[in-house]
Design a protein around this motif. Structure first.
Motif, PDB file in Angstrom:
ATOM      1  N   ASN A 231      94.546  37.622  61.446  1.00 55.30           N
ATOM      2  CA  ASN A 231      95.331  38.783  61.035  1.00 55.30           C
ATOM      3  C   ASN A 231      94.883  39.301  59.676  1.00 55.30           C
ATOM      4  OD1 ASN A 231      96.878  38.697  63.368  1.00 55.30           O
ATOM      5  ND2 ASN A 231      98.457  37.382  62.457  1.00 55.30           N
ATOM      6  N   LEU A 232      94.654  38.375  58.751  1.00 50.65           N
ATOM      7  CA  LEU A 232      94.198  38.781  57.421  1.00 50.65           C
ATOM      8  C   LEU A 232      92.812  39.406  57.494  1.00 50.65           C
ATOM      9  CD1 LEU A 232      94.425  38.895  54.352  1.00 50.65           C
ATOM     10  CD2 LEU A 232      93.594  36.529  54.265  1.00 50.65           C
ATOM     11  N   SER A 233      91.925  38.766  58.228  1.00 56.67           N
ATOM     12  CA  SER A 233      90.558  39.265  58.345  1.00 56.67           C
ATOM     13  C   SER A 233      90.528  40.645  58.982  1.00 56.67           C
ATOM     14  CB  SER A 233      89.721  38.280  59.170  1.00 56.67           C
ATOM     15  OG  SER A 233      88.379  38.688  59.229  1.00 56.67           O
ATOM     16  N   LEU A 282      77.928  41.857  58.163  1.00 55.90           N
ATOM     17  CA  LEU A 282      77.991  40.402  58.279  1.00 55.90           C
ATOM     18  C   LEU A 282      79.422  39.952  58.528  1.00 55.90           C
ATOM     19  CD1 LEU A 282      76.597  37.682  58.183  1.00 55.90           C
ATOM     20  CD2 LEU A 282      76.767  37.728  55.685  1.00 55.90           C
ATOM     21  N   ALA A 283      80.382  40.612  57.877  1.00 54.24           N
ATOM     22  CA  ALA A 283      81.800  40.290  58.084  1.00 54.24           C
ATOM     23  C   ALA A 283      82.196  40.552  59.532  1.00 54.24           C
ATOM     24  CB  ALA A 283      82.675  41.115  57.140  1.00 54.24           C
ATOM     25  N   ASN A 284      81.717  41.665  60.101  1.00 56.21           N
ATOM     26  CA  ASN A 284      82.016  41.973  61.504  1.00 56.21           C
ATOM     27  C   ASN A 284      81.455  40.905  62.435  1.00 56.21           C
ATOM     28  OD1 ASN A 284      83.455  44.405  61.234  1.00 56.21           O
ATOM     29  ND2 ASN A 284      81.567  45.570  60.942  1.00 56.21           N
ATOM     30  N   SER A 285      80.236  40.484  62.149  1.00 54.83           N
ATOM     31  CA  SER A 285      79.600  39.459  62.973  1.00 54.83           C
ATOM     32  C   SER A 285      80.366  38.141  62.896  1.00 54.83           C
ATOM     33  CB  SER A 285      78.150  39.258  62.516  1.00 54.83           C
ATOM     34  OG  SER A 285      77.528  38.222  63.242  1.00 54.83           O
ATOM     35  N   TYR A 293      87.808  33.203  57.978  1.00 53.13           N
ATOM     36  CA  TYR A 293      87.807  33.041  56.521  1.00 53.13           C
ATOM     37  C   TYR A 293      86.522  33.613  55.933  1.00 53.13           C
ATOM     38  CZ  TYR A 293      87.972  30.769  51.926  1.00 53.13           C
ATOM     39  OH  TYR A 293      87.975  30.526  50.572  1.00 53.13           O
ATOM     40  N   ALA A 294      85.396  33.274  56.548  1.00 50.12           N
ATOM     41  CA  ALA A 294      84.112  33.763  56.061  1.00 50.12           C
ATOM     42  C   ALA A 294      84.028  35.281  56.193  1.00 50.12           C
ATOM     43  CB  ALA A 294      82.979  33.097  56.834  1.00 50.12           C
ATOM     44  N   ALA A 295      84.566  35.818  57.281  1.00 54.39           N
ATOM     45  CA  ALA A 295      84.566  37.262  57.484  1.00 54.39           C
ATOM     46  C   ALA A 295      85.369  37.960  56.389  1.00 54.39           C
ATOM     47  CB  ALA A 295      85.143  37.605  58.856  1.00 54.39           C
ATOM     48  N   THR A 296      86.526  37.392  56.069  1.00 53.45           N
ATOM     49  CA  THR A 296      87.364  37.959  55.006  1.00 53.45           C
ATOM     50  C   THR A 296      86.640  37.919  53.668  1.00 53.45           C
ATOM     51  OG1 THR A 296      89.342  37.190  56.166  1.00 53.45           O
ATOM     52  CG2 THR A 296      89.609  37.815  53.861  1.00 53.45           C
ATOM     53  N   SER A 297      85.945  36.821  53.402  1.00 55.70           N
ATOM     54  CA  SER A 297      85.224  36.676  52.141  1.00 55.70           C
ATOM     55  C   SER A 297      84.124  37.731  52.001  1.00 55.70           C
ATOM     56  CB  SER A 297      84.625  35.270  52.057  1.00 55.70           C
ATOM     57  OG  SER A 297      83.886  35.115  50.871  1.00 55.70           O
ATOM     58  N   LYS A 298      83.363  37.948  53.065  1.00 56.01           N
ATOM     59  CA  LYS A 298      82.286  38.940  53.011  1.00 56.01           C
ATOM     60  C   LYS A 298      82.853  40.354  52.905  1.00 56.01           C
ATOM     61  CE  LYS A 298      78.795  36.212  53.097  1.00 56.01           C
ATOM     62  NZ  LYS A 298      77.924  36.110  51.892  1.00 56.01           N
ATOM     63  N   ALA A 299      83.921  40.627  53.620  1.00 59.81           N
ATOM     64  CA  ALA A 299      84.552  41.948  53.544  1.00 59.81           C
ATOM     65  C   ALA A 299      85.121  42.190  52.143  1.00 59.81           C
ATOM     66  CB  ALA A 299      85.653  42.065  54.594  1.00 59.81           C
ATOM     67  N   PHE A 300      85.655  41.131  51.554  1.00 59.31           N
ATOM     68  CA  PHE A 300      86.188  41.231  50.192  1.00 59.31           C
ATOM     69  C   PHE A 300      85.079  41.621  49.213  1.00 59.31           C
ATOM     70  CE2 PHE A 300      86.979  38.998  46.103  1.00 59.31           C
ATOM     71  CZ  PHE A 300      88.106  39.703  45.697  1.00 59.31           C
ATOM     72  N   GLU A 530      85.069  26.001  57.391  1.00 58.71           N
ATOM     73  CA  GLU A 530      84.520  27.090  58.200  1.00 58.71           C
ATOM     74  C   GLU A 530      83.433  27.842  57.434  1.00 58.71           C
ATOM     75  OE1 GLU A 530      85.835  31.521  58.692  1.00 58.71           O
ATOM     76  OE2 GLU A 530      87.399  30.188  59.463  1.00 58.71           O
ATOM     77  N   TYR A 531      83.694  28.089  56.149  1.00 57.30           N
ATOM     78  CA  TYR A 531      82.751  28.837  55.314  1.00 57.30           C
ATOM     79  C   TYR A 531      81.445  28.067  55.152  1.00 57.30           C
ATOM     80  CZ  TYR A 531      81.703  32.354  51.723  1.00 57.30           C
ATOM     81  OH  TYR A 531      81.159  33.402  51.019  1.00 57.30           O
ATOM     82  N   ALA A 532      81.545  26.761  54.950  1.00 57.96           N
ATOM     83  CA  ALA A 532      80.343  25.931  54.789  1.00 57.96           C
ATOM     84  C   ALA A 532      79.454  26.015  56.022  1.00 57.96           C
ATOM     85  CB  ALA A 532      80.741  24.485  54.515  1.00 57.96           C
ATOM     86  N   ASN A 533      80.072  26.081  57.188  1.00 60.20           N
ATOM     87  CA  ASN A 533      79.305  26.124  58.443  1.00 60.20           C
ATOM     88  C   ASN A 533      78.506  27.404  58.613  1.00 60.20           C
ATOM     89  OD1 ASN A 533      80.197  23.587  59.269  1.00 60.20           O
ATOM     90  ND2 ASN A 533      81.971  24.413  60.355  1.00 60.20           N
ATOM     91  N   THR A 534      78.849  28.449  57.853  1.00 60.65           N
ATOM     92  CA  THR A 534      78.156  29.728  58.006  1.00 60.65           C
ATOM     93  C   THR A 534      76.897  29.823  57.157  1.00 60.65           C
ATOM     94  OG1 THR A 534      79.425  30.813  56.228  1.00 60.65           O
ATOM     95  CG2 THR A 534      80.350  30.879  58.467  1.00 60.65           C
ATOM     96  N   PHE A 535      76.692  28.864  56.250  1.00 59.26           N
ATOM     97  CA  PHE A 535      75.537  28.918  55.359  1.00 59.26           C
ATOM     98  C   PHE A 535      74.342  28.170  55.948  1.00 59.26           C
ATOM     99  CE2 PHE A 535      78.916  29.792  52.307  1.00 59.26           C
ATOM    100  CZ  PHE A 535      78.347  30.816  51.557  1.00 59.26           C
ATOM    101  N   ASN A 536      73.161  28.646  55.590  1.00 58.95           N
ATOM    102  CA  ASN A 536      71.932  27.961  55.982  1.00 58.95           C
ATOM    103  C   ASN A 536      71.364  27.111  54.846  1.00 58.95           C
ATOM    104  OD1 ASN A 536      71.789  29.061  58.624  1.00 58.95           O
ATOM    105  ND2 ASN A 536      70.998  30.988  57.793  1.00 58.95           N
ATOM    106  N   ASP A 537      71.587  27.558  53.606  1.00 62.57           N
ATOM    107  CA  ASP A 537      71.032  26.793  52.488  1.00 62.57           C
ATOM    108  C   ASP A 537      71.878  25.560  52.202  1.00 62.57           C
ATOM    109  OD1 ASP A 537      72.666  27.550  49.629  1.00 62.57           O
ATOM    110  OD2 ASP A 537      72.936  28.902  51.340  1.00 62.57           O
TER     111      ASP A 537
END
Length: 627
Positions: A231-233, A282-285, A293-300, A530-537
């Motif tokens: 809902n937040l995202s 990226l947020a949409n993806s 959570y990651a989507a909200t962070s990128k949109a922010f 969840e956010y950690a799982n989205t990173f490659n580095d």
């Protein structure tokens, strides 16, 4: 006379669980440089009131007290006992002044666990390693020097933190030559073993296995979390798309008709718009992949950039840019003040602690940002002031997002709405805030000495903030900043950390938090995971997995602190008995001695009870005679 004699007998009856002696390797600074030195440690756990006593002689430089506190906390958590019901005594002795600090933390933790379980210690094993509050073993320095000390004690097995097989050749030299610790150990006749957690280490010291109880994820809590974050995202993404379309159209218009926009500014604004579009896409993806959570962070991030672009255009269009910017910053300041009042007026309960911490940390961060904006304004750097001001404005908005995330959505672990939401006082968390502050300080100071980096500088700043908020009685903020300091400091140390191990540890901690009685939803831990799982580095993964672990542990610690006792759900499950095929079976007192210690304690207890009854009988008889 008989009365005093009987009282004396009662006083000398021991009430300790068990006494354990262990040897830890340390580093001593001599006229010839750094050398290894053995340190004798006696550990005694007795019934008491939660005190930790340390007697060190001689010790110099870093204090071991903070490390001992972490070691004790982890030991009691693992063993499923309430630390407030016991007193712990650590007696540390060495023949030479040694460098203290956290490197003996893991050894202290093993000894405490052995004492609580009446287990004997294998004298053929030594270990160096920092103990982390999550039970993992962190890196230390001087491994080769400590191995020499182990050799002098005729040790056959030497445990080191995982990831530290290749270490600096000589602490006395400035070069970066490395040595394979495993091969170096072979040359000394010592088998070097890397260990990741205290669970691994306990087995080598005691031949007992502590089985970590693995809890299944709570699907109800995960579903509640997903609904909240979705809902937040969704809300933030819609706002981002609307703002992007508006700013893009405005830029196209301004480029045609506004002669005040020169080439350099146009290039800068185009770059910002492109960045915001990349973050929005990226947020949409991420949203489609249910990484809310990651989507909200990128949109922010995209919203901040778009706010900055739009405010810059307003500044350029204004006849008096300085006056416009002043009014803009004042309006942001006013918004933040109102948002802060709203947050501070929110009643605190077990079910909204996570949301209050998140909103408070964000609103206080926004205040720092607006302060920086004013500094840039008065230093005649308008574009930089706009950057800070835009960030402050959106950070304040995000604080309210988190505050409202819990409104009318208080659920327990079974998915039922909590009708009664017990209110608590923030002062109830004062002791826990002090504990978090102490734990982070010992790690931050150590990391700043061993491996100073940009991360350790951030850790120092967060530690200073944690102290400031603690003195202001903002205990939730102090805990939050202590976590920031601890995570940055340990990440700087664990630059070669195993991300798979951290991921699994985060999962275990989250599952444990979700299964606690009266548990709240660990939204921060779930979000960071969840956010950690989205990173490659690797570095980003390490950082956010550590955040996930730290916040899951915070949920557990807060509930234990507020409940006044340890939860029914504990990590300790069972221990194995001594087996012939154990990897180490030299110089160890078998479990028979442990049983003997228990029997002896029971005998002393029976003797104490008998003496008490007899004393009561004599005193009662004397009183009757006096009458």
């Amino acid at each position: 006379m008989k009365k005093y004699f009987l009282l004396f007998l009662l006083l000398i009856i021991p009430v300790s669980v068990a006494d354990v002696s262990i040897v830890a390797p340390a580093v001593a600074e001599t006229d010839y440089g750094y050398v290894g030195a053995p340190v004798n440690i006696d550990v005694k756990v007795s019934k008491g009131n939660g005190h930790i006593f340390m007697d060190t002689m001689p010790m110099t430089q870093l204090d071991m007290q903070g490390s001992a506190r972490i070691a004790a906390k982890v030991a009691f958590d693992i063993c499923g006992k309430n630390q407030k019901d016991y007193d712990i005594y650590y007696v540390v002795r060495s023949d030479v002044p040694v460098i203290g600090g956290p490197s003996a933390g893991a050894t202290l933790c093993v000894a405490t666990i052995a004492s609580l379980n009446n287990w004997s210690i294998n004298k053929n094993v030594m270990m160096t390693g920092m103990i982390n509050p999550d039970g993992s073993i962190g890196p230390v320095g001087g491994i080769l020097e400590k191995m020499k000390a182990a050799k002098s004690m005729n040790v056959d097995y030497f445990l080191i933190p995982s990831g530290e097989r290749y270490v600096k050749a000589d602490l006395n030299e400035a070069d970066n030559n490395t040595v394979d610790a495993v091969e170096y150990g072979k040359s000394l006749g010592i088998k070097v073993i890397e260990v990741k957690s205290i669970y691994d280490a306990v087995y080598y010291f005691t031949n007992h296995k502590i089985i970590e109880r693995n809890y299944e994820p709570n699907p109800i809590i995960k579903n509640i979390y997903d609904n909240k974050m979705e809902n937040l995202s969704n809300k933030v993404l819609k706002q981002t798309k609307n703002n992007y379309n508006y700013v893009e159209n405005r830029l196209n218009y301004e480029y045609k008709y506004n002669t005040r926009i020169n080439y350099d500014l146009k290039k800068e604004l185009d770059t910002k718009l492109k960045t915001s579009k990349t973050n929005m896409e990226l947020a949409n993806s991420l949203y489609i992949n249910k990484s809310y959570y990651a989507a909200t962070s990128k949109a922010f991030g995209a919203l901040i950039t778009l706010e900055s672009i739009n405010t810059t255009l307003n500044y350029i269009d204004s006849d008096d840019g300085k006056d416009y910017l002043k009014k803009y910053l004042l309006s942001v300041q006013n918004e933040l003040d109102n948002e802060k009042i709203l947050i501070n007026n929110k009643n605190l309960s077990k079910n909204n602690i996570e949301y209050i911490i998140a909103s408070k940390s964000r609103i206080y961060e926004s205040e720092e940002l607006i302060d920086n904006a004013w500094k840039e304004y008065y230093n005649n750097k308008p574009l930089s002031a706009i950057e800070y001001g835009a960030y402050a404005k959106l950070r304040g908005k995000s604080a309210i997002w988190w505050l409202n995330l819990n409104d009318n959505n208080n659920y327990n672990k079974n998915g039922n709405k909590n009708i009664e939401n017990e209110l608590i006082n923030e002062s109830d968390l004062k002791y826990l805030a002090q504990e978090y502050l102490d734990n982070s300080e010992i790690v931050v100071l150590y990391s700043s000495m061993v491996l100073p980096t940009a991360l350790t500088n951030d850790a120092m700043k967060n530690l200073d903030d944690a102290k400031k908020y603690y003195n202001q009685k903002e205990y939730l903020l102090s805990i939050s900043k202590s976590i920031d300091a601890y995570v940055y400091a340990t990440t700087s140390l664990n630059y070669m950390e195993d991300t798979d191990y951290l991921k699994k540890l985060a999962e275990k901690k989250i599952n444990l938090a979700e299964n606690y009685d009266d548990g709240c939803i660990p939204v921060s831990a779930l979000g960071y995971y969840e956010y950690a799982n989205t990173f490659n580095d690797k570095m980003s993964k390490i950082l956010y997995y550590k955040y996930s672990i730290a916040y899951a542990q915070m949920n557990i610690d807060v509930l234990n602190e507020l409940n006044g006792n340890i939860s029914k759900v504990v990590e300790y499950d069972e221990s194995s008995t001594f087996t012939e095929d154990s990897p180490i079976n030299n110089n160890i007192e078998t479990s028979t001695n442990a049983k003997y210690n228990i029997t002896l304690n029971m005998a002393f207890l029976a003797l104490g009870l008998s003496c008490g009854v007899f004393a009561g009988y004599l005193l009662g008889r004397r009183n009757r005679d006096d009458e």
